[in-house]
Design an enzyme around this catalytic site. Sequence first.
Site, PDB file in Angstrom:
ATOM      1  N   SER A  49       0.819  -1.225   0.000  1.00 29.24           N
ATOM      2  CA  SER A  49       0.000   0.000   0.000  1.00 29.24           C
ATOM      3  C   SER A  49       0.846   1.266   0.000  1.00 29.24           C
ATOM      4  O   SER A  49       1.818   1.394   0.738  1.00 29.24           O
ATOM      5  CB  SER A  49      -0.913   0.011   1.223  1.00 29.24           C
ATOM      6  OG  SER A  49      -1.583   1.257   1.285  1.00 29.24           O
ATOM      7  N   LYS A  50       0.443   2.212  -0.837  1.00 31.68           N
ATOM      8  CA  LYS A  50       1.125   3.510  -0.883  1.00 31.68           C
ATOM      9  C   LYS A  50       0.454   4.517   0.050  1.00 31.68           C
ATOM     10  O   LYS A  50       0.914   5.655   0.179  1.00 31.68           O
ATOM     11  CB  LYS A  50       1.097   4.057  -2.312  1.00 31.68           C
ATOM     12  CG  LYS A  50       1.893   3.221  -3.303  1.00 31.68           C
ATOM     13  CD  LYS A  50       2.058   3.993  -4.609  1.00 31.68           C
ATOM     14  CE  LYS A  50       2.615   3.135  -5.726  1.00 31.68           C
ATOM     15  NZ  LYS A  50       3.927   2.547  -5.426  1.00 31.68           N
ATOM     16  N   SER A  51      -0.633   4.132   0.697  1.00 31.28           N
ATOM     17  CA  SER A  51      -1.382   5.088   1.517  1.00 31.28           C
ATOM     18  C   SER A  51      -0.550   5.688   2.664  1.00 31.28           C
ATOM     19  O   SER A  51      -0.653   6.896   2.907  1.00 31.28           O
ATOM     20  CB  SER A  51      -2.653   4.440   2.059  1.00 31.28           C
ATOM     21  OG  SER A  51      -3.528   4.192   0.979  1.00 31.28           O
ATOM     22  N   LYS A  62     -13.968  -3.746   1.689  1.00 29.47           N
ATOM     23  CA  LYS A  62     -14.796  -2.546   1.528  1.00 29.47           C
ATOM     24  C   LYS A  62     -16.289  -2.799   1.777  1.00 29.47           C
ATOM     25  O   LYS A  62     -16.987  -1.924   2.265  1.00 29.47           O
ATOM     26  CB  LYS A  62     -14.599  -1.937   0.130  1.00 29.47           C
ATOM     27  CG  LYS A  62     -13.224  -1.301  -0.051  1.00 29.47           C
ATOM     28  CD  LYS A  62     -13.106  -0.614  -1.402  1.00 29.47           C
ATOM     29  CE  LYS A  62     -11.684  -0.123  -1.634  1.00 29.47           C
ATOM     30  NZ  LYS A  62     -11.550   0.619  -2.889  1.00 29.47           N
ATOM     31  N   GLU A  67     -24.191   9.479   1.674  1.00 29.54           N
ATOM     32  CA  GLU A  67     -25.050   9.062   0.557  1.00 29.54           C
ATOM     33  C   GLU A  67     -24.230   8.307  -0.497  1.00 29.54           C
ATOM     34  O   GLU A  67     -24.661   7.283  -1.035  1.00 29.54           O
ATOM     35  CB  GLU A  67     -25.707  10.307  -0.062  1.00 29.54           C
ATOM     36  CG  GLU A  67     -26.554  10.064  -1.303  1.00 29.54           C
ATOM     37  CD  GLU A  67     -27.804   9.233  -1.036  1.00 29.54           C
ATOM     38  OE1 GLU A  67     -28.055   8.862   0.127  1.00 29.54           O
ATOM     39  OE2 GLU A  67     -28.525   8.932  -2.014  1.00 29.54           O
ATOM     40  N   PRO A 111     -23.764  -9.218 -18.671  1.00 33.09           N
ATOM     41  CA  PRO A 111     -24.618  -8.031 -18.835  1.00 33.09           C
ATOM     42  C   PRO A 111     -25.677  -7.885 -17.734  1.00 33.09           C
ATOM     43  O   PRO A 111     -26.044  -6.770 -17.374  1.00 33.09           O
ATOM     44  CB  PRO A 111     -25.265  -8.249 -20.201  1.00 33.09           C
ATOM     45  CG  PRO A 111     -24.372  -9.210 -20.912  1.00 33.09           C
ATOM     46  CD  PRO A 111     -23.764 -10.074 -19.867  1.00 33.09           C
ATOM     47  N   LYS A 126     -25.472  -8.090 -14.661  1.00 28.97           N
ATOM     48  CA  LYS A 126     -24.976  -7.271 -13.541  1.00 28.97           C
ATOM     49  C   LYS A 126     -24.980  -5.790 -13.904  1.00 28.97           C
ATOM     50  O   LYS A 126     -25.228  -4.932 -13.057  1.00 28.97           O
ATOM     51  CB  LYS A 126     -23.570  -7.730 -13.135  1.00 28.97           C
ATOM     52  CG  LYS A 126     -23.612  -8.978 -12.264  1.00 28.97           C
ATOM     53  CD  LYS A 126     -22.259  -9.624 -12.077  1.00 28.97           C
ATOM     54  CE  LYS A 126     -21.287  -8.797 -11.282  1.00 28.97           C
ATOM     55  NZ  LYS A 126     -19.960  -9.494 -11.174  1.00 28.97           N
ATOM     56  N   MET A 165      -8.386   2.303 -14.068  1.00 25.50           N
ATOM     57  CA  MET A 165      -8.423   2.552 -12.628  1.00 25.50           C
ATOM     58  C   MET A 165      -7.284   1.868 -11.865  1.00 25.50           C
ATOM     59  O   MET A 165      -6.993   2.235 -10.735  1.00 25.50           O
ATOM     60  CB  MET A 165      -9.790   2.167 -12.048  1.00 25.50           C
ATOM     61  CG  MET A 165     -10.751   3.348 -12.231  1.00 25.50           C
ATOM     62  SD  MET A 165     -12.487   3.089 -11.828  1.00 25.50           S
ATOM     63  CE  MET A 165     -12.420   2.303 -10.262  1.00 25.50           C
ATOM     64  N   TYR A 182      -3.196   0.997 -11.269  1.00 22.17           N
ATOM     65  CA  TYR A 182      -1.973   1.750 -11.516  1.00 22.17           C
ATOM     66  C   TYR A 182      -0.786   0.817 -11.348  1.00 22.17           C
ATOM     67  O   TYR A 182      -0.913  -0.286 -10.824  1.00 22.17           O
ATOM     68  CB  TYR A 182      -1.854   2.950 -10.564  1.00 22.17           C
ATOM     69  CG  TYR A 182      -1.802   2.576  -9.121  1.00 22.17           C
ATOM     70  CD1 TYR A 182      -2.973   2.461  -8.375  1.00 22.17           C
ATOM     71  CD2 TYR A 182      -0.587   2.302  -8.485  1.00 22.17           C
ATOM     72  CE1 TYR A 182      -2.937   2.088  -7.052  1.00 22.17           C
ATOM     73  CE2 TYR A 182      -0.541   1.929  -7.158  1.00 22.17           C
ATOM     74  CZ  TYR A 182      -1.707   1.821  -6.446  1.00 22.17           C
ATOM     75  OH  TYR A 182      -1.667   1.433  -5.136  1.00 22.17           O
TER      76      TYR A 182
END
Length: 270
Positions: free
Chosen positions: A15-17, A66, A78, A155, A157, A216, A218
């Site tokens: 992780s780069k976080s 997640k 939201e 499709p 989904k 998305m 990297y």
Amino acid sequence: MTDRYAVIGNPIAHSKSPLIHAAFARQTGQDLTYEAILAPLDGFAERVEKFRVEGGKGLNVTVPFKVEAWRLASQLTERARLAQAVNTLKFEADDTILGDNTDGAGLVRDLIHNLGCALQGKRILLMGAGGAARGVLLPLLEQQPVALFIVNRTPAKAHELQQQFSAYSQVEAGSYQDLAERQFDVVINATSSGLSDELPPLPPGVFAADGLAYEMMYGRDTPFMKFAREHGAACIADGLGMLVEQAAEAFLLWRGVRPETEAVIGQLRA
Ligand code: ATR
């Protein structure tokens, strides 16, 4: 007092976080520490609770937790509610566990501010209908594209997702075959196809003139990025900018300050 934050996932060593948030803290003069926590696959909630009772103020959540984080939060923004996934937890003084999802905002910010690609009136193709795609849908739609087509290998989904966002009439859904003869200004790869070096079956004419291809993932030149280069995309970007921007958005939620991202993106690229 120094406040404690962390990223939690499995695996987590890559992780780069921690680097990103350390840079943000230095830049904004915020007194905090940020570590990486490896949670056992069957012990996410327990590890979160341990961190919280020790006085931790917030967590970034990464693969594969997640959705679990979304369930664990006692209150949701939201955008997290619609994403059905949480990448940022904030532990409030009254024991509220606030769940947010900053991935979509990070993507939109990277597209608009860093890549100079306004989305209003654009035709967007979103590839994938899993967690990554779901997480960015609402923030993309808020930019008022004229069309947003969700394409997926399975499709059904994509159609399911379309139904959840039926309030937005510009959302369409279908298969890769449905893309024949269609062109898009922005094509976003939110599938995990890059991990297995595979290319979803995009038609060769999918990019409009000035079209932008956004991967998305990297850290690697994926088959989608190669395809975009060979089929007329005017601009090709990977997800490093999105990574830094989603972190900045989490930092803002926690600390009330939005860090500058340009230098941090530059450091990571170097
Ligand atoms: P994530 O949380 O990363 O979105 P996910 O929920 O497992 O992971 O979703 C992965 C997405 O990538 C799905 O949309 C998947 O398509 P299916 O729903 O048909 O499985 C898509 N995907 C994975 N590999 C792919 C490939 N080689 N070609 C096209 N789509 C692919």
